[in-house]
Design a protein around this motif. Structure first.
Motif, PDB file in Angstrom:
ATOM      1  N   MET A 180       0.847  -1.153   0.162  1.00 52.96           N
ATOM      2  CA  MET A 180      -0.018   0.062  -0.038  1.00 52.96           C
ATOM      3  C   MET A 180       1.001   1.299   0.129  1.00 52.96           C
ATOM      4  O   MET A 180       0.967   2.081   1.076  1.00 52.96           O
ATOM      5  N   ASN A 181       1.349   1.435  -1.009  1.00 54.77           N
ATOM      6  CA  ASN A 181       2.479   2.776  -1.145  1.00 54.77           C
ATOM      7  C   ASN A 181       2.053   3.456  -2.214  1.00 54.77           C
ATOM      8  O   ASN A 181       1.097   3.000  -3.403  1.00 54.77           O
ATOM      9  N   ILE A 182       2.210   4.744  -2.164  1.00 54.74           N
ATOM     10  CA  ILE A 182       1.684   5.830  -3.316  1.00 54.74           C
ATOM     11  C   ILE A 182       2.833   6.941  -3.289  1.00 54.74           C
ATOM     12  O   ILE A 182       3.501   7.238  -2.128  1.00 54.74           O
ATOM     13  N   SER A 183       3.212   7.300  -4.491  1.00 54.44           N
ATOM     14  CA  SER A 183       4.118   8.476  -4.531  1.00 54.44           C
ATOM     15  C   SER A 183       3.435   9.610  -5.575  1.00 54.44           C
ATOM     16  O   SER A 183       2.711   9.133  -6.365  1.00 54.44           O
ATOM     17  N   ILE A 184       3.561  10.817  -5.153  1.00 51.02           N
ATOM     18  CA  ILE A 184       2.977  11.939  -5.638  1.00 51.02           C
ATOM     19  C   ILE A 184       4.228  12.712  -5.992  1.00 51.02           C
ATOM     20  O   ILE A 184       4.669  13.476  -5.211  1.00 51.02           O
ATOM     21  N   ASN A 185       4.555  13.068  -7.310  1.00 46.77           N
ATOM     22  CA  ASN A 185       5.604  13.714  -7.677  1.00 46.77           C
ATOM     23  C   ASN A 185       5.128  15.092  -8.670  1.00 46.77           C
ATOM     24  O   ASN A 185       4.457  14.842  -9.809  1.00 46.77           O
ATOM     25  N   VAL A 186       5.275  16.369  -8.146  1.00 42.97           N
ATOM     26  CA  VAL A 186       4.932  17.334  -9.107  1.00 42.97           C
ATOM     27  C   VAL A 186       6.219  17.280 -10.198  1.00 42.97           C
ATOM     28  O   VAL A 186       7.377  17.366  -9.660  1.00 42.97           O
ATOM     29  N   THR A 187       5.880  17.241 -11.239  1.00 42.72           N
ATOM     30  CA  THR A 187       6.876  17.202 -12.364  1.00 42.72           C
ATOM     31  C   THR A 187       7.233  18.389 -13.294  1.00 42.72           C
ATOM     32  O   THR A 187       8.422  18.737 -13.732  1.00 42.72           O
ATOM     33  N   GLU A 188       6.355  19.189 -13.039  1.00 46.45           N
ATOM     34  CA  GLU A 188       6.294  20.550 -13.642  1.00 46.45           C
ATOM     35  C   GLU A 188       5.304  21.478 -13.231  1.00 46.45           C
ATOM     36  O   GLU A 188       4.126  21.262 -12.878  1.00 46.45           O
ATOM     37  N   GLN A 189       5.756  22.904 -13.144  1.00 48.68           N
ATOM     38  CA  GLN A 189       4.691  23.748 -12.302  1.00 48.68           C
ATOM     39  C   GLN A 189       5.271  25.191 -12.989  1.00 48.68           C
ATOM     40  O   GLN A 189       6.237  25.681 -13.080  1.00 48.68           O
ATOM     41  N   THR A 190       4.143  25.557 -13.705  1.00 48.39           N
ATOM     42  CA  THR A 190       4.027  27.206 -14.117  1.00 48.39           C
ATOM     43  C   THR A 190       3.013  27.949 -13.268  1.00 48.39           C
ATOM     44  O   THR A 190       2.236  27.140 -12.535  1.00 48.39           O
ATOM     45  N   ASP A 191       2.770  29.218 -13.625  1.00 48.21           N
ATOM     46  CA  ASP A 191       1.678  29.771 -12.929  1.00 48.21           C
ATOM     47  C   ASP A 191       0.282  29.324 -13.634  1.00 48.21           C
ATOM     48  O   ASP A 191      -0.760  29.553 -12.944  1.00 48.21           O
ATOM     49  N   GLU A 192       0.320  28.710 -14.281  1.00 50.67           N
ATOM     50  CA  GLU A 192      -0.954  28.309 -15.429  1.00 50.67           C
ATOM     51  C   GLU A 192      -1.034  26.990 -15.095  1.00 50.67           C
ATOM     52  O   GLU A 192      -2.355  26.163 -15.330  1.00 50.67           O
ATOM     53  N   GLN A 193      -0.067  26.157 -15.069  1.00 48.70           N
ATOM     54  CA  GLN A 193      -0.110  24.644 -15.103  1.00 48.70           C
ATOM     55  C   GLN A 193       0.743  23.882 -14.224  1.00 48.70           C
ATOM     56  O   GLN A 193       1.910  24.266 -13.883  1.00 48.70           O
ATOM     57  N   VAL A 194       0.252  22.661 -13.852  1.00 50.07           N
ATOM     58  CA  VAL A 194       0.767  21.884 -12.589  1.00 50.07           C
ATOM     59  C   VAL A 194       0.536  20.392 -13.300  1.00 50.07           C
ATOM     60  O   VAL A 194      -0.505  19.974 -13.627  1.00 50.07           O
ATOM     61  N   LYS A 195       1.863  19.795 -13.398  1.00 48.37           N
ATOM     62  CA  LYS A 195       1.718  18.140 -13.941  1.00 48.37           C
ATOM     63  C   LYS A 195       2.337  17.447 -12.678  1.00 48.37           C
ATOM     64  O   LYS A 195       3.165  17.920 -12.014  1.00 48.37           O
ATOM     65  N   VAL A 196       1.354  16.566 -12.338  1.00 46.32           N
ATOM     66  CA  VAL A 196       1.619  15.642 -11.245  1.00 46.32           C
ATOM     67  C   VAL A 196       1.550  14.249 -11.624  1.00 46.32           C
ATOM     68  O   VAL A 196       0.630  13.711 -12.299  1.00 46.32           O
ATOM     69  N   ALA A 197       2.542  13.507 -11.562  1.00 46.07           N
ATOM     70  CA  ALA A 197       2.695  12.048 -11.436  1.00 46.07           C
ATOM     71  C   ALA A 197       2.373  11.067 -10.071  1.00 46.07           C
ATOM     72  O   ALA A 197       2.904  11.443  -9.236  1.00 46.07           O
ATOM     73  N   ILE A 198       1.343  10.069 -10.323  1.00 46.04           N
ATOM     74  CA  ILE A 198       0.976   9.416  -9.307  1.00 46.04           C
ATOM     75  C   ILE A 198       1.529   8.130  -9.638  1.00 46.04           C
ATOM     76  O   ILE A 198       1.186   7.609 -10.685  1.00 46.04           O
ATOM     77  N   ALA A 199       1.771   7.353  -8.568  1.00 45.19           N
ATOM     78  CA  ALA A 199       2.335   5.742  -8.636  1.00 45.19           C
ATOM     79  C   ALA A 199       1.882   5.127  -7.646  1.00 45.19           C
ATOM     80  O   ALA A 199       2.215   5.708  -6.458  1.00 45.19           O
ATOM     81  N   GLY A 200       1.364   3.977  -7.755  1.00 43.87           N
ATOM     82  CA  GLY A 200       1.143   2.937  -6.651  1.00 43.87           C
ATOM     83  C   GLY A 200      -0.124   2.696  -6.647  1.00 43.87           C
ATOM     84  O   GLY A 200      -0.914   2.607  -7.587  1.00 43.87           O
ATOM     85  N   GLU A 201      -1.043   2.764  -5.190  1.00 44.64           N
ATOM     86  CA  GLU A 201      -2.178   2.348  -4.970  1.00 44.64           C
ATOM     87  C   GLU A 201      -3.081   3.201  -4.435  1.00 44.64           C
ATOM     88  O   GLU A 201      -2.309   4.081  -3.388  1.00 44.64           O
ATOM     89  N   ILE A 202      -4.084   3.631  -4.965  1.00 47.01           N
ATOM     90  CA  ILE A 202      -5.062   4.644  -4.206  1.00 47.01           C
ATOM     91  C   ILE A 202      -6.041   4.002  -3.486  1.00 47.01           C
ATOM     92  O   ILE A 202      -6.851   3.326  -4.191  1.00 47.01           O
ATOM     93  N   ASP A 203      -6.116   3.897  -2.261  1.00 46.65           N
ATOM     94  CA  ASP A 203      -7.238   3.443  -1.438  1.00 46.65           C
ATOM     95  C   ASP A 203      -7.251   3.873  -0.096  1.00 46.65           C
ATOM     96  O   ASP A 203      -6.761   5.210  -0.018  1.00 46.65           O
ATOM     97  N   ALA A 204      -8.032   3.350   0.615  1.00 45.55           N
ATOM     98  CA  ALA A 204      -8.427   3.894   2.048  1.00 45.55           C
ATOM     99  C   ALA A 204      -7.186   4.313   2.948  1.00 45.55           C
ATOM    100  O   ALA A 204      -7.349   5.391   3.653  1.00 45.55           O
ATOM    101  N   PHE A 205      -6.081   3.763   2.663  1.00 44.62           N
ATOM    102  CA  PHE A 205      -4.896   3.956   3.426  1.00 44.62           C
ATOM    103  C   PHE A 205      -3.980   5.191   2.759  1.00 44.62           C
ATOM    104  O   PHE A 205      -3.596   5.908   3.410  1.00 44.62           O
ATOM    105  N   THR A 206      -4.020   5.108   1.391  1.00 38.74           N
ATOM    106  CA  THR A 206      -3.338   6.302   0.706  1.00 38.74           C
ATOM    107  C   THR A 206      -4.011   7.320   0.441  1.00 38.74           C
ATOM    108  O   THR A 206      -3.690   8.396   0.129  1.00 38.74           O
ATOM    109  N   ALA A 207      -5.239   7.529   0.445  1.00 41.45           N
ATOM    110  CA  ALA A 207      -6.080   8.454  -0.180  1.00 41.45           C
ATOM    111  C   ALA A 207      -5.772   9.684   0.749  1.00 41.45           C
ATOM    112  O   ALA A 207      -5.835  10.715   0.260  1.00 41.45           O
ATOM    113  N   PRO A 208      -5.719   9.495   1.945  1.00 41.82           N
ATOM    114  CA  PRO A 208      -5.604  10.859   2.933  1.00 41.82           C
ATOM    115  C   PRO A 208      -4.219  11.590   2.618  1.00 41.82           C
ATOM    116  O   PRO A 208      -4.187  12.727   2.314  1.00 41.82           O
TER     117      PRO A 208
END
Length: 111
Positions: free
Chosen positions: A1-29
């Motif tokens: 039950m692991n999750i990684s959340i990485n902001v890969t690019e961010q400007t004033d108008e746009q943000v790109k986020v990559a998520i890896a792993g599982e999204i469940d009751a444990f990782t959702a918060p």
């Protein structure tokens, strides 16, 4: 039950986020905590790459519904990309694919 959340690019108008792993009751918060500040920003586009998410349950759907509502109320836009067939089906059967910007064909758009 692991999750990684990485902001890969961010400007004033746009943000790109990559998520890896599982999204469940444990990782959702953790996901909600990391993503919520983006929904409070005025007028940004948030692109979320889910190509490395191998499992998501209803708590994950709830996080994205909340994020979608927050983005919309602040004049922003949420786009989900890279969904597996399984994740795409989850959004389809809940009816969310009809109201959210989901582009499963875009793969690896966020590094």
């Amino acid at each position: 039950m692991n999750i990684s959340i990485n902001v890969t690019e961010q400007t004033d108008e746009q943000v790109k986020v990559a998520i890896a792993g599982e999204i469940d009751a444990f990782t959702a918060p953790k996901l909600r905590e990391k993503m919520e500040p983006f929904s409070l920003q005025e007028g940004i586009t948030l692109i979320v790459d889910l190509s490395q998410v191998n499992y998501m349950d209803s708590t994950g759907i709830g996080v994205f519904v909340g994020l979608f509502k927050g983005m919309k109320s602040n004049g922003g836009h949420l786009q989900l990309i890279g969904l597996s067939d399984r994740l795409k089906r989850l959004f389809d059967i809940t009816g969310l694919a009809d109201i959210m910007d989901i582009n499963p064909e875009v793969k690896g758009g966020v590094e």
